[in-house]
Design an enzyme around this catalytic site. Structure first.
Site, PDB file in Angstrom:
ATOM      1  N   GLU A  60       0.824  -1.212   0.000  1.00 53.59           N
ATOM      2  CA  GLU A  60       0.000   0.000   0.000  1.00 53.59           C
ATOM      3  C   GLU A  60       0.860   1.265   0.000  1.00 53.59           C
ATOM      4  OE1 GLU A  60      -3.114   0.409  -0.545  1.00 53.59           O
ATOM      5  OE2 GLU A  60      -3.552  -1.726  -0.631  1.00 53.59           O
ATOM      6  N   TYR A  64      -7.123   6.022   4.282  1.00 58.16           N
ATOM      7  CA  TYR A  64      -7.226   5.028   3.216  1.00 58.16           C
ATOM      8  C   TYR A  64      -6.350   3.810   3.508  1.00 58.16           C
ATOM      9  CZ  TYR A  64      -5.789   2.350  -0.738  1.00 58.16           C
ATOM     10  OH  TYR A  64      -5.454   1.279  -1.524  1.00 58.16           O
ATOM     11  N   ASP A  66      -9.779   5.460  -2.531  1.00 55.87           N
ATOM     12  CA  ASP A  66      -8.600   5.978  -3.216  1.00 55.87           C
ATOM     13  C   ASP A  66      -9.074   6.674  -4.497  1.00 55.87           C
ATOM     14  OD1 ASP A  66      -9.246   3.922  -4.961  1.00 55.87           O
ATOM     15  OD2 ASP A  66      -7.204   3.158  -5.123  1.00 55.87           O
ATOM     16  N   CYS A 110     -12.949   1.642 -15.261  1.00 56.63           N
ATOM     17  CA  CYS A 110     -13.396   3.040 -15.162  1.00 56.63           C
ATOM     18  C   CYS A 110     -12.174   3.957 -15.072  1.00 56.63           C
ATOM     19  CB  CYS A 110     -14.308   3.211 -13.947  1.00 56.63           C
ATOM     20  SG  CYS A 110     -15.292   4.729 -13.956  1.00 56.63           S
ATOM     21  N   CYS A 117     -16.719   2.487 -21.961  1.00 59.00           N
ATOM     22  CA  CYS A 117     -18.008   2.428 -21.264  1.00 59.00           C
ATOM     23  C   CYS A 117     -18.997   1.466 -21.936  1.00 59.00           C
ATOM     24  CB  CYS A 117     -18.621   3.825 -21.186  1.00 59.00           C
ATOM     25  SG  CYS A 117     -17.639   4.996 -20.227  1.00 59.00           S
ATOM     26  N   CYS A 130     -18.916  -1.810 -20.137  1.00 57.54           N
ATOM     27  CA  CYS A 130     -18.960  -1.723 -18.676  1.00 57.54           C
ATOM     28  C   CYS A 130     -20.231  -2.371 -18.132  1.00 57.54           C
ATOM     29  CB  CYS A 130     -18.900  -0.256 -18.241  1.00 57.54           C
ATOM     30  SG  CYS A 130     -19.036  -0.047 -16.446  1.00 57.54           S
ATOM     31  N   CYS A 157     -25.253   3.955 -14.828  1.00 54.91           N
ATOM     32  CA  CYS A 157     -24.171   4.930 -14.593  1.00 54.91           C
ATOM     33  C   CYS A 157     -24.605   6.324 -15.041  1.00 54.91           C
ATOM     34  CB  CYS A 157     -22.908   4.508 -15.332  1.00 54.91           C
ATOM     35  SG  CYS A 157     -21.551   5.710 -15.190  1.00 54.91           S
TER      36      CYS A 157
END
Length: 357
Positions: free
Chosen positions: A49, A132, A150, A204, A211, A214, A220
Site C-alpha cells: 500500500e 485510506y 482511493d 473506469c 463504457c 462496462c 451509470c
C-alpha cells in the site's frame, strides 16, 4: 446542475444492491495476478500500500518484490540502515514514504514487540498511515468492515452516482465516505474493496474508458448523461513551483564529491552533487572552481515533480585531486552506485560518469 445534484441525492439513498455483486463478479474474471493479493500478512500488505501510493502498479511491483526479498519481516526492515532503504526506493519518488516505512518498522519492532496492529484505529496511529491505508490494511489483512477510498474509488463513485461536488472538498469527502460505506456488502469486505479499486484502475479509467462494455453502464449517471470526461470534479488546482538547481560535479580519476541533502525538502537524506539553488537561471560557478578546475561539460535538464518543476544544470569539472569542503564527502567512483540519489542524479551518473557503472 441543480437537477443533477437532486438526482444524486435520490440515488445516494437508493443504493443499487447489484453494484457490489457486479463488481465482485467482474473482479473474479478480470483481476490482475498480484502477490499482495495472495497473503493476509499485514506487513506485506502495508508495504504494498505504501509503495502504490501515487504510483502505478506496473511501476511499483518491482519495488515491492525487492523490498519483500530484502526485508521479509518487519524486523529486517527495522534493522536496516536508512541509506539501504532509500537506495531500494531510488527512482520511485515521494521519498518521505520510504523514511516513514523505516521509522514505522522500528516503532513496530521495538515498541510493539514486532506485532503489527490488527485493527483500523491502531493502524491509524502509525506514521505514514492515513485513513485510506489503514482501511485497506484492516480490510485486506483482517477483513474489518472498512471501506476504501482511493482515486480509483472516487472516480467510479462520482461517475456512477453523478456526484458533482468536488472530491477534495469537505462536503465531497463526506458524501463519498457515505456512499463508500453504503455500498459495502454484508461480508467479504476484502474482496469487495479489491474489486472496486481494480475496477477503477482497469475499467473506469481516468481517460478513454470503454463504457460500452462496462457492466455498470445501464445505471451509470455519467454514461447516461455523457459526462464521463468531466468527473470527478476537483476544487483545487495544483500550483507548480519553479526552481533552479545547479549541480557542480567535481571529479578526479578515482572519485567525485558528493553531499547529503539534510533539509526538510524534496530528496531529504538522499545524496547529490554539491548544489547551488538560485532564484533564476542566471548562475556562474564560484571563481575558485573555474580557476582551479577544468569545466568539461555543461548539461541542462528539466525534472518535473507533482508540485515542482526543476530547471537543472550540471556543471562537470575535472581535477587532479578533489578538495573536500565542510559537509561534503569523497565518493570513490567504483562505489558511487551504492549511494541513494535522486532519479535525475542517477541518470546523470549513468550517462556521464562511466567509471561508476
Amino acid at each position: 446542475s441543480h437537477k443533477a445534484c437532486n438526482e444524486f441525492f435520490i440515488l445516494a439513498f437508493m443504493i443499487d444492491e447489484d453494484f457490489s455483486l457486479k463488481l465482485i463478479k467482474w473482479y473474479n474474471v478480470n483481476k490482475r495476478d498480484l502477490p499482495w493479493r495472495k497473503t493476509n500478512d499485514p506487513y506485506k500488505i502495508w508495504i504494498s500500500e505504501i509503495v502504490l501510493q501515487q504510483t502505478r502498479v506496473d511501476q511499483g511491483l518491482p519495488y515491492y518484490l525487492n523490498f519483500i526479498k530484502e526485508f521479509p519481516k518487519v524486523q529486517n526492515l527495522a534493522n536496516a540502515s536508512e541509506d539501504k532503504v532509500l537506495k531500494l526506493w531510488q527512482g520511485l519518488g515521494y521519498y518521505s514514504r520510504a523514511r516513514n516505512l523505516h521509522f514505522t518498522s522500528k516503532f513496530i519492532s521495538k515498541e510493539l514487540n514486532g506485532k503489527f496492529p490488527e485493527n483500523y484505529n491502531e493502524l491509524l496511529k502509525l506514521k505514514g498511515v492515513g485513513e485510506y491505508t489503514a482501511s485497506a490494511i484492516a480490510s485486506f489483512a483482517f477483513n474489518e468492515k472498512k471501506a476504501v477510498l482511493d482515486g480509483n474509488v472516487f472516480r467510479l463513485l462520482s461517475r456512477y452516482y453523478g456526484v458533482l461536488v468536488p472530491i477534495d472538498s469537505i462536503k465531497g469527502k463526506k458524501i463519498f465516505n457515505s456512499l463508500a460505506y453504503k455500498n459495502l456488502p454484508k461480508s467479504n469486505y476484502a474482496t469487495y474493496n479489491q474489486s472496486i479499486m481494480e475496477f477503477g484502475a482497469l475499467q473506469c479509467k481516468p481517460s478513454n474508458p470503454d463504457c460500452g462494455i462496462c457492466p455498470l453502464n445501464i445505471k451509470c449517471w455519467a454514461f447516461i448523461n455523457l459526462k464521463t470526461k468531466d468527473l470527478p470534479y476537483k476544487e483545487k488546482k495544483i500550483k507548480v513551483r519553479l526552481r533552479y538547481f545547479n549541480f557542480v560535479i567535481i571529479q578526479d580519476n578515482k572519485s567525485v564529491i558528493m553531499e547529503k541533502r539534510l533539509s526538510k525538502d524534496i530528496w531529504r537524506n538522499l545524496y547529490q552533487f554539491p548544489l547551488f539553488e538560485t532564484v533564476n537561471e542566471n548562475f556562474e560557478p564560484p571563481k575558485n572552481l573555474v580557476q582551479n578546475y577544468s569545466l568539461i561539460k555543461k548539461t541542462k535538464a528539466v525534472h518535473k515533480l507533482t508540485h515542482q518543476k526543476l530547471n537543472i544544470v550540471f556543471w562537470h569539472f575535472k581535477c587532479k585531486k578533489n578538495l573536500v569542503e565542510k559537509d561534503q564527502i569523497v565518493v570513490k567512483l567504483k562505489n558511487i552506485l551504492k549511494y541513494p540519489v535522486p532519479k535525475i542524479v542517477e541518470n546523470y551518473i549513468a550517462e556521464n560518469i562511466t567509471n561508476g557503472r
